[in-house]
Write an enzyme that holds these catalytic residues in place. Structure first.
Site, mmCIF file in Angstrom:
data_model
loop_
_atom_site.group_PDB
_atom_site.id
_atom_site.type_symbol
_atom_site.label_atom_id
_atom_site.label_comp_id
_atom_site.label_asym_id
_atom_site.label_seq_id
_atom_site.Cartn_x
_atom_site.Cartn_y
_atom_site.Cartn_z
ATOM 1 N N SER A 71 -28.499 28.806 -40.743
ATOM 2 C CA SER A 71 -27.956 29.907 -39.957
ATOM 3 C C SER A 71 -28.746 31.149 -40.313
ATOM 4 O O SER A 71 -29.401 31.204 -41.356
ATOM 5 C CB SER A 71 -26.479 30.112 -40.313
ATOM 6 O OG SER A 71 -25.993 31.359 -39.872
ATOM 7 N N TYR A 96 -19.463 31.428 -46.439
ATOM 8 C CA TYR A 96 -20.258 30.739 -45.421
ATOM 9 C C TYR A 96 -21.741 30.992 -45.636
ATOM 10 O O TYR A 96 -22.557 30.060 -45.633
ATOM 11 C CB TYR A 96 -19.832 31.196 -44.027
ATOM 12 C CG TYR A 96 -20.681 30.622 -42.919
ATOM 13 C CD1 TYR A 96 -20.539 29.290 -42.536
ATOM 14 C CD2 TYR A 96 -21.637 31.401 -42.265
ATOM 15 C CE1 TYR A 96 -21.318 28.746 -41.524
ATOM 16 C CE2 TYR A 96 -22.421 30.867 -41.264
ATOM 17 C CZ TYR A 96 -22.265 29.545 -40.893
ATOM 18 O OH TYR A 96 -23.054 29.014 -39.903
#
Length: 244
Positions: free
Chosen positions: A141, A154
């Site tokens: 990501s 995350y």
């Protein structure tokens, strides 16, 4: 640039990036083995691919279970006789501020996003070594490069995927190729796992400009299509209209 048929195992293939990747790679002529927990979706996707003339099979997969991942990789190898690539795509993103102390969700992100990738590597690496080569595509990501509020854990998991990928690349020069694909905001079901009300509301505006999942599938297809002597190490894909 050659694009010969490869055997590719894809985790998290029941929706989002994984589903789009399955469709794109099947269209490119690759033979697919798809894994996810929602087998009804996998069955429909595999049927769609085969009806269109492609090759796809599936198996239920929970990437947090090392034994299941080993069985998944073994089944892919047994079905097609080899395994050329693994797309470690399965991921979750239940964002929340640290002070919310949602420790169960922290553990879930670590189990899926980090251990899931490690399980995929552990299961496939010996087989790739034995056959003389292979390719790992690990989905991270933009959170592997920057940290934002509510996303500390995350982002930590995605930084970990980035570090694991780079370590594997350095240890595998010559036979195993490693590609890290880091999407920006992308249309998917990831945000559905956010249970914290404030984080869920903030994500609505953050995701107002989003890439189609097919854009990430195209990046994965590009990396896989390179000749053996070319290793595409990192691809970051963001919406053109987004500053993030």
């Amino acid at each position: 640039m050659q694009n010969t048929s490869k055997v590719v195992a894809v985790t998290g293939a029941s929706s989002g990036i994984g589903e789009a990747t399955a469709r794109r790679l099947a269209a490119d002529g690759h033979r697919l083995f798809l894994g996810a927990r929602r087998t009804d979706r996998l069955a429909a996707l595999a049927q769609e691919i085969t009806t269109a003339g492609g090759t796809a099979a599936f198996r239920r997969l929970d990437v947090t279970d090392a034994a299941e991942v080993t069985d998944f990789i073994s089944a892919a190898h047994d079905r097609y006789g080899r395994l050329d690539a693994v797309v470690n795509n399965a991921g979750v993103m239940p964002l929340s501020p640290l002070e919310a102390l949602r420790t169960t969700e922290w553990d879930r992100m670590i189990d899926v996003n980090v251990r899931g990738v490690l399980h995929g590597i552990a299961a496939a690496l010996p087989r790739m070594r034995a056959q003389g080569g292979g390719h790992f595509v690990n989905i991270a990501s933009v959170g592997a490069y920057e940290v934002s509020p509510t996303a500390a854990v995350y982002c930590a998991t995605k930084y970990a995927v980035r570090a694991i990928s780079e370590g594997l690349r350095q240890e595998s020069a010559g036979d195993i190729r490693v590609t890290l694909v880091s999407p920006g905001v992308t249309e998917s079901e990831l945000a559905d796992s956010i249970s914290d009300p404030a984080a869920r509301e903030a994500m609505k505006s953050y995701r107002a400009v989003a890439l189609p999942a097919s854009a990430i599938a195209d990046a994965i297809a590009y990396a896989l299509a390179q000749p053996p002597e070319v290793d595409v190490n990192e691809i970051v894909v963001r919406p053109a209209a987004s500053p993030q």
